[in-house]
Design a protein around this motif. Structure first.
Motif, PDB file in Angstrom:
ATOM      1  N   LYS A   1     -40.392 149.603  29.419  1.00 24.59           N
ATOM      2  CA  LYS A   1     -41.665 150.137  28.941  1.00 24.59           C
ATOM      3  C   LYS A   1     -41.390 151.311  28.021  1.00 24.59           C
ATOM      4  N   ALA A   2     -42.261 151.518  27.063  1.00 24.68           N
ATOM      5  CA  ALA A   2     -42.159 152.666  26.168  1.00 24.68           C
ATOM      6  C   ALA A   2     -43.323 153.615  26.454  1.00 24.68           C
ATOM      7  N   PHE A   3     -42.984 154.881  26.685  1.00 27.10           N
ATOM      8  CA  PHE A   3     -43.974 155.919  26.952  1.00 27.10           C
ATOM      9  C   PHE A   3     -43.935 156.935  25.811  1.00 27.10           C
ATOM     10  N   HIS A   4     -45.079 157.498  25.467  1.00 28.29           N
ATOM     11  CA  HIS A   4     -45.185 158.467  24.386  1.00 28.29           C
ATOM     12  C   HIS A   4     -44.838 159.860  24.915  1.00 28.29           C
ATOM     13  N   THR A   5     -43.950 160.563  24.221  1.00 31.15           N
ATOM     14  CA  THR A   5     -43.528 161.885  24.693  1.00 31.15           C
ATOM     15  C   THR A   5     -44.669 162.899  24.683  1.00 31.15           C
ATOM     16  N   GLN A   6     -45.593 162.792  23.730  1.00 30.77           N
ATOM     17  CA  GLN A   6     -46.716 163.731  23.709  1.00 30.77           C
ATOM     18  C   GLN A   6     -47.614 163.553  24.928  1.00 30.77           C
ATOM     19  N   ASP A   7     -47.767 162.320  25.391  1.00 33.05           N
ATOM     20  CA  ASP A   7     -48.524 162.093  26.628  1.00 33.05           C
ATOM     21  C   ASP A   7     -47.854 162.826  27.784  1.00 33.05           C
ATOM     22  N   GLY A   8     -46.525 162.720  27.841  1.00 29.92           N
ATOM     23  CA  GLY A   8     -45.783 163.373  28.924  1.00 29.92           C
ATOM     24  C   GLY A   8     -45.967 164.878  28.924  1.00 29.92           C
ATOM     25  N   LEU A   9     -45.875 165.499  27.761  1.00 24.95           N
ATOM     26  CA  LEU A   9     -46.067 166.950  27.699  1.00 24.95           C
ATOM     27  C   LEU A   9     -47.502 167.307  28.068  1.00 24.95           C
ATOM     28  N   GLY A  10     -48.459 166.517  27.616  1.00 25.16           N
ATOM     29  CA  GLY A  10     -49.852 166.771  27.985  1.00 25.16           C
ATOM     30  C   GLY A  10     -50.052 166.754  29.493  1.00 25.16           C
ATOM     31  N   LEU A  11     -49.421 165.799  30.172  1.00 21.41           N
ATOM     32  CA  LEU A  11     -49.536 165.713  31.628  1.00 21.41           C
ATOM     33  C   LEU A  11     -48.860 166.902  32.307  1.00 21.41           C
ATOM     34  N   LYS A  12     -47.735 167.349  31.768  1.00 17.44           N
ATOM     35  CA  LYS A  12     -47.086 168.542  32.319  1.00 17.44           C
ATOM     36  C   LYS A  12     -47.991 169.768  32.150  1.00 17.44           C
TER      37      LYS A  12
ATOM     38  N   ALA B   1     -41.552 160.489  38.178  1.00 20.27           N
ATOM     39  CA  ALA B   1     -40.600 161.473  38.707  1.00 20.27           C
ATOM     40  C   ALA B   1     -40.214 162.482  37.623  1.00 20.27           C
ATOM     41  N   ALA B   2     -39.987 161.997  36.407  1.00 20.16           N
ATOM     42  CA  ALA B   2     -39.609 162.887  35.306  1.00 20.16           C
ATOM     43  C   ALA B   2     -40.711 163.892  34.985  1.00 20.16           C
ATOM     44  N   LEU B   3     -41.955 163.500  35.227  1.00 17.20           N
ATOM     45  CA  LEU B   3     -43.095 164.369  34.933  1.00 17.20           C
ATOM     46  C   LEU B   3     -43.567 165.163  36.151  1.00 17.20           C
ATOM     47  N   GLY B   4     -42.956 164.924  37.304  1.00 14.64           N
ATOM     48  CA  GLY B   4     -43.350 165.621  38.524  1.00 14.64           C
ATOM     49  C   GLY B   4     -44.671 165.137  39.107  1.00 14.64           C
ATOM     50  N   ILE B   5     -44.991 163.883  38.859  1.00 11.21           N
ATOM     51  CA  ILE B   5     -46.244 163.321  39.356  1.00 11.21           C
ATOM     52  C   ILE B   5     -45.985 162.649  40.699  1.00 11.21           C
ATOM     53  N   ASP B   6     -46.664 163.135  41.734  1.00 13.62           N
ATOM     54  CA  ASP B   6     -46.448 162.659  43.091  1.00 13.62           C
ATOM     55  C   ASP B   6     -47.343 161.481  43.472  1.00 13.62           C
ATOM     56  N   HIS B   7     -48.472 161.346  42.826  1.00 12.42           N
ATOM     57  CA  HIS B   7     -49.449 160.324  43.208  1.00 12.42           C
ATOM     58  C   HIS B   7     -49.263 159.082  42.335  1.00 12.42           C
ATOM     59  N   VAL B   8     -48.480 158.134  42.837  1.00 13.63           N
ATOM     60  CA  VAL B   8     -48.173 156.917  42.090  1.00 13.63           C
ATOM     61  C   VAL B   8     -48.485 155.725  42.982  1.00 13.63           C
ATOM     62  N   PHE B   9     -49.371 154.864  42.512  1.00  7.76           N
ATOM     63  CA  PHE B   9     -49.795 153.691  43.273  1.00  7.76           C
ATOM     64  C   PHE B   9     -49.519 152.448  42.435  1.00  7.76           C
ATOM     65  N   GLN B  10     -48.521 151.663  42.865  1.00  8.92           N
ATOM     66  CA  GLN B  10     -48.160 150.443  42.149  1.00  8.92           C
ATOM     67  C   GLN B  10     -48.621 149.236  42.955  1.00  8.92           C
ATOM     68  N   SER B  11     -48.711 148.097  42.298  1.00 11.19           N
ATOM     69  CA  SER B  11     -49.256 146.873  42.903  1.00 11.19           C
ATOM     70  C   SER B  11     -50.636 147.164  43.478  1.00 11.19           C
ATOM     71  N   CYS B  12     -51.381 147.972  42.763  1.00  5.83           N
ATOM     72  CA  CYS B  12     -52.686 148.440  43.213  1.00  5.83           C
ATOM     73  C   CYS B  12     -53.746 147.390  42.862  1.00  5.83           C
ATOM     74  N   GLU B  13     -54.241 146.705  43.860  1.00 10.49           N
ATOM     75  CA  GLU B  13     -55.216 145.627  43.643  1.00 10.49           C
ATOM     76  C   GLU B  13     -56.640 146.160  43.482  1.00 10.49           C
ATOM     77  N   ASP B  14     -56.986 147.187  44.247  1.00 12.91           N
ATOM     78  CA  ASP B  14     -58.336 147.752  44.203  1.00 12.91           C
ATOM     79  C   ASP B  14     -58.217 149.225  43.827  1.00 12.91           C
ATOM     80  N   LYS B  15     -58.310 149.498  42.545  1.00  9.04           N
ATOM     81  CA  LYS B  15     -58.081 150.852  42.056  1.00  9.04           C
ATOM     82  C   LYS B  15     -59.151 151.830  42.533  1.00  9.04           C
ATOM     83  N   LEU B  16     -60.384 151.384  42.643  1.00  2.75           N
ATOM     84  CA  LEU B  16     -61.428 152.276  43.126  1.00  2.75           C
ATOM     85  C   LEU B  16     -61.176 152.665  44.576  1.00  2.75           C
TER      86      LEU B  16
END
Length: 185
Positions: free
Chosen positions: A45-56, A81-96
């Protein structure tokens, strides 16, 4: 240093000020939505570096960030992990439902959440969050139902646009920019 104020819809400013959690879909929001596979089947996957700094910057301003994705990918775990984000939900079927659980755990109301997604699995969260956001590449009915459509595409700075809008509305942007001007990061 005073910076030019980005154009923020005045109807959203009060709601942006209440946001305590930015929740994001991954594919189509943090990435351009395309899936890349190497010959050995490994997904990249490709992530935008400006998005990462914005999240930091959001995290430095005291806002929480969560990733909610319907897919499972080690790339998402690495990026979070690189951005220090602790709340990560993968294989998330019901996002709400996942978003509601996280809000309950963190003592946050749904009206204090900005949620950005780009397709039908995100629709309920977009509709119930305090601010529902989508990107220009989402289907037209998603754009019609969202409170805000970013100018930038997913994977091309859309998340940074959201971060800057939140930081500006909450009065944090200029102080954070000053830390870079004066080397006080």
């Amino acid at each position: 240093m005073a910076l030019a104020t980005p154009t923020i819809d005045p109807r959203l400013v009060d709601r942006l000020r209440k946001v305590r959690l930015l929740a994001l879909d991954v594919d189509g929001v943090l990435t351009d939505g395309r899936l890349y596979f190497q010959a050995d089947g490994v997904e990249i996957k490709a992530f935008h570096t400006q998005d990462g700094l914005g999240l930091k910057l959001l995290r430095r301003a005291g806002l929480q960030v969560a990733f909610l994705t319907g897919r499972e990918s080690p790339m998402v775990s690495h990026r979070a992990a690189a951005l220090g984000i602790d709340h990560v939900f993968q294989s998330c079927e019901d996002k709400l439902a996942t978003l509601r659980e996280l809000c309950t755990r963190k003592g946050i109301e749904l009206e204090q959440v900005a949620y950005c997604g780009d397709d039908l699995p995100d629709l309920a969260a977009i509709q119930r969050a305090g601010i529902g956001i989508t990107v220009p590449g989402s289907p037209s009915y998603m754009r019609a139902l969202a409170d805000y459509v970013t100018e930038r595409n997913g994977g091309h700075g859309a998340v940074r646009e959201i971060c800057d809008m939140l930081l500006e509305a909450q009065g944090h942007r200029d102080a954070l920019v000053d830390t870079y001007l004066h080397g006080k990061r």
